[in-house]
Design an enzyme around this catalytic site. Structure first.
Site: not given
Ligand code: 13P
Length: 256
Positions: A9, A165
């Site tokens: 992402n 997440e």
């Molecule tokens: P990070 O890997 O930067 O912590 O972000 C995770 C995220 O929100 C992916 O959608």
């Protein structure tokens, strides 16, 4: 057997040339791949990334969509447009959409349904805030956020992926421990089972996201209920993202 999905992402990062170089590096390396690979660039660059990834194992997703099929919704993008530029996936309900843009479960359920209706695969993101975890509310929050599936039929579940997440792990460098991740994923699979039954629950992929890096990816992806990663920061450069894809391939081999 669930096939591991490694998704990047890119959020609101990378200009056209940077995204093109990154997607070219990925597409050049992975004409085919044992795991699924997905990149989600910012919407102005979907077309250019589609051009560089066409014919490779790298799939294209959008970070958001609006649920209406077309019309007077200034600034929004609908499912048909995403399909039209080459997307096969869309993220829905990322915590940044929930936190900064006020997106709530009822709206997200409409977005999930719209994505599916337009033939897109949907990654529905869920996850608790730090305060919610500390208050022992993690499972209650996740159960509530699964309402994003309210309009999804059993047949449509083949095109749904869940991403866990935890908000406190996103962009912070603090990863959920493998135990915390596995526990949340097992809970989410239980939620899928109570909604759709055993077969669909065990066929649906649940990704982990939140500070996934090259050095913690294999351990996370080796957990029995962790079926992939949704990667933010570490997906913005070829080397760390490729290292995570390679960890995915290794985990897939171990699990099969
Ligand atoms: P990070 O890997 O930067 O912590 O972000 C995770 C995220 O929100 C992916 O959608």
């Amino acid at each position: 057997m669930r096939r591991i999905l490694v998704a990047g992402n890119w959020k609101m990062n990378l200009l056209q040339n940077q995204g093109a170089a990154l997607s070219q590096a990925l597409a050049g390396k992975y004409a085919s791949c044992a795991v699924e690979i997905l990149v989600c660039p910012a919407s102005p660059y979907l077309s250019s990334v589609a051009t560089t990834t066409r014919g490779s194992a790298v799939q294209l997703g959008a970070q958001n969509l609006y649920f209406a099929p077309q019309g007077a919704f200034t600034g929004e993008v609908c499912g048909d447009m995403l399909k039209d530029v080459g997307c096969t996936w869309v993220l829905v309900g990322h915590s940044e959409r929930r936190q900064f843009f006020g997106e709530h479960d009822e709206l997200l359920a409409k977005k999930v349904a719209a994505g599916l209706q337009h033939g897109l695969k949907v990654v529905l993101c869920v996850g608790e805030l730090l305060a919610e975890r500390q208050a022992g509310q993690t499972e209650a929050v996740l159960e509530k956020q699964m309402a994003g599936l309210a309009q999804v039929s059993a047949e449509q579940m083949a095109n749904i992926v869940i991403a866990y997440e935890p908000v406190w792990a996103i962009g912070t460098g603090v990863t959920a421990s493998t135990e915390q991740a596995q526990q949340a994923h097992a809970f989410l699979r239980g939620q899928l089972k109570s909604r759709y039954g055993e077969a669909i629950a065990s066929a649906t992929r649940i990704l982990y996201g939140g500070s996934v890096k090259a050095d913690n990816a294999l351990e996370l992806l080796s957990q029995p209920d962790v079926d992939g990663a949704l990667v933010g920061g570490a997906s913005l450069k070829a080397d760390p993202f490729i290292a995570i894809i390679e960890a995915g391939i290794q985990a897939q081999t171990q699990k099969s």
